[in-house]
Design an enzyme around this catalytic site. Structure first.
Site, short mmCIF file in Angstrom:
data_model
loop_
_atom_site.label_atom_id
_atom_site.label_comp_id
_atom_site.label_asym_id
_atom_site.label_seq_id
_atom_site.Cartn_x
_atom_site.Cartn_y
_atom_site.Cartn_z
N GLU A 459 51.30 53.47 38.81
CA GLU A 459 52.56 52.86 39.26
C GLU A 459 53.82 53.57 38.77
O GLU A 459 54.92 53.00 38.87
CB GLU A 459 52.60 51.37 38.90
CG GLU A 459 51.53 50.56 39.60
CD GLU A 459 51.65 49.06 39.39
OE1 GLU A 459 52.44 48.63 38.52
OE2 GLU A 459 50.95 48.30 40.10
N GLU A 554 45.02 47.70 44.43
CA GLU A 554 45.37 46.59 43.54
C GLU A 554 45.89 45.44 44.37
O GLU A 554 46.75 45.63 45.25
CB GLU A 554 46.46 46.98 42.53
CG GLU A 554 45.99 47.54 41.23
CD GLU A 554 47.09 47.51 40.16
OE1 GLU A 554 47.87 46.54 40.14
OE2 GLU A 554 47.17 48.47 39.38
#
Length: 909
Positions: A459, A554
């Protein structure tokens, strides 16, 4: 335990004449500022050592993550004495190897300084030839607080520019500046875990004795051409200052195909030194038809072969045995009409990745490799039909045991490098440490067939894109990002491993990101790469809110662990209510309980109170139910889209990895398995929504119902039937049945069976007038083969939110039967439930009896349900009946029985 002993033998260097010495065992630990001494375990860590010696309270109980925080601010010394036989000192090289030091330490032997450590992910090697002596020797490791070093490095960096984030969010109750040090990022706190800024010797310590050169690594690469080409590479290092002479190395490599057939090659090579480094290699050519391929779970066998390597230099001999698998892997990113594909091709077969995200098995690094915990979690993943786990970039590079079991169970590993949710510095010191970290870990891990992808970070591209820390418009942070992940990590990995793909970040646009100088225009694009998607403001049961991405790496929803898991760490019965200080402390997601209540209220009735024990018990049930159904709906949406593109060019989804598999403490989180190994309702649901073949519904915004059959099977399914049973809530007999017959499902596809207007269908089925019918009925979906056998889990369509439905109050008769003893260990029981009413989301809770049910959170439509329960505990039918609690949705606010809380009353008298 036999398997684990075998692993220890396989992954240990075996030197002739016993020329290695383990220094593991009991050392002496000291906190000098407090004048505290204690026996210390090596491998081990300060927090676990202090608990074992009763110097601090149990770390995970109550608020002890805060109460014990002082430990992380201390300097800790570990020391030991060991004896060395004089005959061993005649060898030319004597090397002290620490396989893991957490994190900042000064190392000395017999009062002489050897060097420092500053990266917990590195193996440190010190030549001690000039410092070691015959007889008694003294070894000392002085750890400096990682919290304090992180603060100092942040202040030094800030003289140039700030590298954010400064601290974790307040709700984490954590520490600051972990991104400035090479340490498990989650050890300073995360939204699913506590902060324990650990220190200690968390991996093995050994002395190595050699006469000519130190063998540091043996790696294996497997390439597929006309044959399998197995390349074994051996790395040497000479740590002495003396002139390096030519050294002859003899190598033999042997692959045992079976008891009768082996492939062998041998060579003799003169080591050529380059800056005290030397590399030699040897290869085996294996005919393709001589070995079986390794396949992911659900696609074939996980055949592994023993590869034996022997390296001799003079009188020194090293032997190593590794288990290898033969498979090819490719990340396919081909142009589509819009965007690129993104899927894994294993042995030329496109594989839909089904699984979850792995966080460390413990917040204490030394406990992350506990055999029973790791095996239980990976076995649970396999049992839920998972074929991939993503090792998340805020933890650790996992133990050899973890990857060995992944090889054995067919669990493909998406391997992040250990960078997560932060900007990172790029000074020379930091980059050089990272380079060595990448080199060591890729060399250690790359022979595992289970590892199918390297990913640069978690991320961090998304953080730049989303301007999380005010860095999105600053060029310096983009330059740092490219320097670290593209120029250093990517290039280093690709120099070391040409057999696997690499992506710079997750989420990212994959190849499209690389074409845009490694920072794509939108890492959340549904047309490229992988996506992380969370939505706490919508309706988790509404399938239309989820993106049709190429690969979902995710996604998830929070739930609360069972009352019994929480009771293990609560300090009083008053802690077991949602508004208690204890439960507020354990919730690290800002507004986490508010999100949870909001999401539950979309579809389910809320308890009248969550501040009584029974109300809290029901709220836990609802949180797990909402999580399970929401993740189920989202996952089935992704599986439905594996063969389709919509008008926006979205779809062809080929991966669904929900967040997260496991927990590090007893707290609200996104996990499907609680700390301690108890399955949440989500994990039971995962065994069904990840099943090889599913029948799955999709209700559109316009209330059109589409029925899909999705299969991962490599063979077609012929002459199957989809059956729709329509039930009114007050009857266990269907009011209408619809059949779709003679259906052929092609291999590894998502197949659309039928589409029709839902409300009109319900009206015709006898559920009542249009717009009212949806509250009166539920639809059951079943898939049968030509023999009339059910070949997919039952599935359901709820035409109206269940909170608005007049559910019948289910009453159960329960019978428990012991199944006669079988050859395997443990006890097996059958639990039979009989109900005269339809019962939704029946959840069986067996209190503190640990074991596994064959299913849980199920529906009862036919009046009787039998589930199996397996436990290794010595219990009887009466023991189970005394603790068994049966929860259903209709019991919320309509309890006609009492909650079994005998255990809690004993725990909190």
């Amino acid at each position: 335990m036999e398997r684990f002993c075998r692993f220890l033998l396989i992954f240990t260097y075996i030197w002739n004449n016993g020329d290695s010495m383990s220094l593991n065992g009991i050392w002496t630990g000291q906190i000098q500022s407090l004048n505290i001494s204690f026996p210390a375990n090596v491998p081990g860590g300060i927090y676990t050592d202090l608990v074992i010696n009763n110097l601090i309270e149990e770390n995970l109980v109550g608020f002890n993550d805060i109460k014990n925080r002082w430990v992380g601010n201390q300097s800790i010394t570990y020391e030991t004495h060991f004896m060395v036989d004089e005959s061993l000192l005649n060898t030319s090289n004597i090397d002290l190897v620490f396989h893991g030091l957490d994190t900042f330490a000064n190392v000395s032997m017999n009062g002489k300084f050897l060097g420092i450590s500053s990266n917990m992910f590195l193996r440190y090697t010190f030549n001690v030839k000039d410092y070691i002596k015959p007889g008694r020797n003294y070894l000392k490791v002085e750890f400096i607080s990682a919290v304090k070093i992180a603060e100092l490095l942040y202040e030094k960096q800030s003289l140039n520019y700030v590298v954010p984030p400064k601290c974790v969010p307040e709700e984490y109750n954590g520490e600051c500046h972990v991104n400035h040090i090479r340490k498990m990022q989650a050890s300073f706190g995360w939204d699913w875990g506590p902060a324990f800024p650990s220190s200690g010797i968390w991996k093995d310590v050994e002395l190595l004795f050699s006469n000519r050169a130190l063998l540091t690594d043996i790696t294996v690469d497997i390439h597929k051409n006309d044959t399998w080409n197995v390349i074994v590479t051996v790395f040497f290092k000479n740590l002495q200052q003396k002139l390096l002479e030519d050294i002859t190395c003899h190598m033999t490599v042997k692959l045992d195909v079976n008891d009768k057939v082996s492939v062998v090659n041998a060579s003799e090579t003169v080591l050529r030194w380059d800056d005290k480094q030397a590399v030699v290699w040897i290869s085996l050519h294996i005919p393709e038809n001589l070995v079986e391929k390794w396949w992911p779970n659900g696609y074939g066998k996980q055949t592994l072969y023993l590869l034996k390597t022997q390296v001799s230099i003079g009188t020194d001999t090293v032997e190593r045995s590794t288990r290898i698998g033969f498979r090819t892997i490719k990340l396919v990113q081909n142009p589509l009409q819009q965007g690129l594909s993104f899927y894994f091709l294993v042995n030329d077969i496109p594989v839909f990745a089904k699984g979850s995200n792995w966080i460390p098995a413990s917040i204490f690094p030394e406990l992350t490799a506990q055999a029973d915990t790791v095996d239980s979690l990976l076995q649970s993943a396999k049992d839920a039909h998972m074929n991939m786990l993503r090792v998340w970039g805020g933890g650790v590079y996992e133990s050899d045991l973890f990857y060995d079991l992944a090889d054995e169970y067919g669990i493909m590993i998406w391997q992040d490098f250990m960078f997560a949710c932060s900007m990172y510095p790029t000074d020379d010191r930091f980059l050089e440490s990272v380079r060595e970290e990448v080199v060591q870990n890729v060399k250690r891990l790359k022979y595992h067939p289970s590892i199918v992808l390297w990913a640069g970070n978690n991320e961090n591209e998304a953080a730049l894109y989303g301007n999380w820390y005010g860095t999105g418009s600053e060029e310096i942070y983009k330059e740092d990002y490219i320097k670290l992940y593209a120029h250093l990590i990517k290039q280093t990995v690709e120099n070391l491993d040409q057999t696997r793909p690499f992506v710079v970040s997750s989420p990212s646009d994959g190849l499209f990101t690389e074409q845009n100088n490694f920072i794509g225009p939108n890492p959340y694009s549904t047309l490229y790469g992988d996506v992380h998607y969370y939505n706490y403001f919508g309706d988790g049961w509404n399938i239309n809110q989820y993106p049709r991405t190429r690969f979902a790496s995710e996604y998830g929803f929070q739930s609360i662990p069972s009352l019994y898991t929480l009771a293990n760490v609560a300090e009083s019965k008053n802690d077991l209510k949602l508004s208690s200080e204890f439960m507020v402390h354990r919730q690290h997601l800002q507004y986490g309980y508010d999100y949870m209540k909001f999401l539950i209220s979309k579809n389910l009735p809320m308890p009248r109170s969550v501040d009584t024990l029974e109300g809290f018990f029901d709220f836990i049930y609802l949180s797990q139910l909402n999580q399970a159904v929401s993740v189920k709906v989202q996952t089935e949406s992704y599986r439905q889209a594996k063969s389709y593109l919509n008008s926006a060019g979205e779809g062809l989804t080929m991966g669904a990895l929900y967040w997260q598999l496991n927990d590090v403490w007893q707290a609200p989180s996104w996990s499907s398995i609680e700390f301690g190994g108890r399955w949440k309702m989500l994990h039971y649901f995962a065994t069904e929504f990840f099943a090889p073949v599913i029948v799955t519904p999709r209700v559109s915004v316009d209330r059109d119902l589409t029925i899909y059959v999705v299969t991962d099977d490599l063979l077609s399914i012929e002459s199957c039937t989809v059956k729709l049973n329509v039930y009114k809530w007050q009857s266990t007999v269907p009011v209408h049945t619809e059949l779709y017959t003679d259906i052929t499902i092609e291999p590894i596809l998502s197949y659309e069976v039928a589409t029709f207007q839902l409300d009109e269908f319900l009206t015709k089925a006898g559920c009542g007038e249009l717009f009212i019918a949806k509250k009166n009925c539920v639809i059951q979906l079943a898939l049968y083969n030509r023999s009339g056998e059910i070949i997919a889990p039952l599935n359901y369509v709820y035409p109206s939110p269940l909170k608005s439905v007049d559910l019948p109050l289910a009453n159960f008769r329960v019978r428990v039967t012991l199944i006669p003893a079988q050859l395997s260990a443990g006890l097996n029981f059958e639990i039979e439930l009989t109900s005269t009413e339809i019962a939704l989301f029946v959840y069986l809770d067996l209190g503190m009896i640990h074991g596994r049910l064959s299913e849980n959170g199920f529906h009862i439509f036919s009046g009787k349900k039998v589930v199996k329960f397996r436990t290794n505990e010595n219990v009887t039918q009466d023991d189970i009946l005394q603790v068994l609690t049966v929860q259903t949705l209709s019991q919320i606010n309509n309890r006609n029985g009492t909650l079994h809380i005998d255990y809690l009353n004993k725990l909190f008298p």
